[in-house]
Design an enzyme around this catalytic site. Structure first.
Site, PDB file in Angstrom:
ATOM      1  N   PRO A  55     -35.392 105.289 134.645  1.00  0.00           N
ATOM      2  CA  PRO A  55     -35.435 103.909 134.166  1.00  0.00           C
ATOM      3  C   PRO A  55     -35.511 102.855 135.272  1.00  0.00           C
ATOM      4  O   PRO A  55     -34.866 102.992 136.313  1.00  0.00           O
ATOM      5  CB  PRO A  55     -34.122 103.763 133.378  1.00  0.00           C
ATOM      6  CG  PRO A  55     -33.267 104.895 133.807  1.00  0.00           C
ATOM      7  CD  PRO A  55     -34.181 106.000 134.204  1.00  0.00           C
ATOM      8  N   ASN A  56     -36.314 101.858 134.984  1.00  0.00           N
ATOM      9  CA  ASN A  56     -36.491 100.653 135.805  1.00  0.00           C
ATOM     10  C   ASN A  56     -37.316 100.874 137.079  1.00  0.00           C
ATOM     11  O   ASN A  56     -37.670  99.913 137.756  1.00  0.00           O
ATOM     12  CB  ASN A  56     -35.124 100.019 136.163  1.00  0.00           C
ATOM     13  CG  ASN A  56     -34.342  99.671 134.916  1.00  0.00           C
ATOM     14  OD1 ASN A  56     -34.845  98.942 134.066  1.00  0.00           O
ATOM     15  ND2 ASN A  56     -33.149 100.207 134.761  1.00  0.00           N
ATOM     16  N   ALA A  65     -30.444 105.028 137.176  1.00  0.00           N
ATOM     17  CA  ALA A  65     -29.034 104.942 136.774  1.00  0.00           C
ATOM     18  C   ALA A  65     -28.562 106.161 135.990  1.00  0.00           C
ATOM     19  O   ALA A  65     -27.353 106.432 135.939  1.00  0.00           O
ATOM     20  CB  ALA A  65     -28.813 103.665 135.955  1.00  0.00           C
TER      21      ALA A  65
HETATM   22  C1  DQA Z   1     -31.791 104.350 142.608  1.00  0.00           C
HETATM   23  C2  DQA Z   1     -30.286 104.083 142.748  1.00  0.00           C
HETATM   24  C3  DQA Z   1     -29.624 104.019 141.388  1.00  0.00           C
HETATM   25  O1  DQA Z   1     -28.236 103.770 141.513  1.00  0.00           O
HETATM   26  C4  DQA Z   1     -30.235 102.898 140.565  1.00  0.00           C
HETATM   27  O2  DQA Z   1     -29.682 102.886 139.272  1.00  0.00           O
HETATM   28  C5  DQA Z   1     -31.724 102.957 140.514  1.00  0.00           C
HETATM   29  C6  DQA Z   1     -32.460 103.325 141.712  1.00  0.00           C
HETATM   30  C7  DQA Z   1     -32.514 104.312 143.978  1.00  0.00           C
HETATM   31  O3  DQA Z   1     -33.668 104.751 144.040  1.00  0.00           O
HETATM   32  O4  DQA Z   1     -31.943 103.820 144.966  1.00  0.00           O
HETATM   33  O5  DQA Z   1     -32.333 102.624 139.506  1.00  0.00           O
HETATM   34  O6  DQA Z   1     -31.961 105.652 142.073  1.00  0.00           O
END
Ligand code: DQA
Length: 143
Positions: free
Chosen positions: A10-11, A77
């Site tokens: 996600p994201n 996450a």
């Molecule tokens: C992440 C770190 C995670 O804690 C966060 O929720 C992300 C990106 C990273 O690539 O640093 O979405 O995985």
């Protein structure tokens, strides 16, 4: 030719626009293109991103029994919350390398805990977009 699957959670589709002070300004399209170019013909890279936990699990199942030689997983996450993704990684035969662009060990306490870490072959974190290339090389170095 070896085959590697990169799975983003996600994201991560917003990389480049999302919190650039943490994740940088390069888009995920740029990062995947750079990673493919860095393979220099030694591996073919498939790419999958989803914001949904179930879709990530389905993709791991589809790839996890011989379809690819290794999986690079940035679960976003879900890293810190998803026992279901951890179970999927434990269930499949293909090695999974956990990656994070940010140095999660130096961030908020919840990000220092990874539910998927114990079932992954290894973890690469904190080197920005280069973590994808480094993880692909780690997979190629596996026997
Ligand atoms: C992440 C770190 C995670 O804690 C966060 O929720 C992300 C990106 C990273 O690539 O640093 O979405 O995985």
């Amino acid at each position: 030719m070896r085959r590697i699957l990169i799975v983003n959670g996600p994201n991560l589709n917003l990389t480049g626009r999302r919190e650039p002070e943490i994740y940088g300004t390069r888009t995920m399209d740029d990062i995947i293109a750079d990673t493919r170019a860095a393979m220099d013909g030694s591996a073919e890279i498939d790419y999958f991103q989803s914001n949904s936990e179930g879709a990530i699990i389905d993709r791991l199942h589809a790839a996890g029994f011989g379809a690819v030689d290794g999986i690079v997983l940035n679960a976003g996450a879900y890293t810190h919350t998803s026992l279901a993704i951890a179970d999927a990684i434990a269930a499949i035969a293909t090695p999974v390398v956990e990656v994070h662009m940010s140095r999660v060990a130096a961030r908020e306490p919840i990000r220092r805990q990874s539910l998927i870490g114990p079932v992954c072959r290894g973890t690469i974190a904190g080197f920005g977009p280069d973590v994808y290339r480094l993880a692909c090389h780690a997979i190629l170095a596996l026997a």
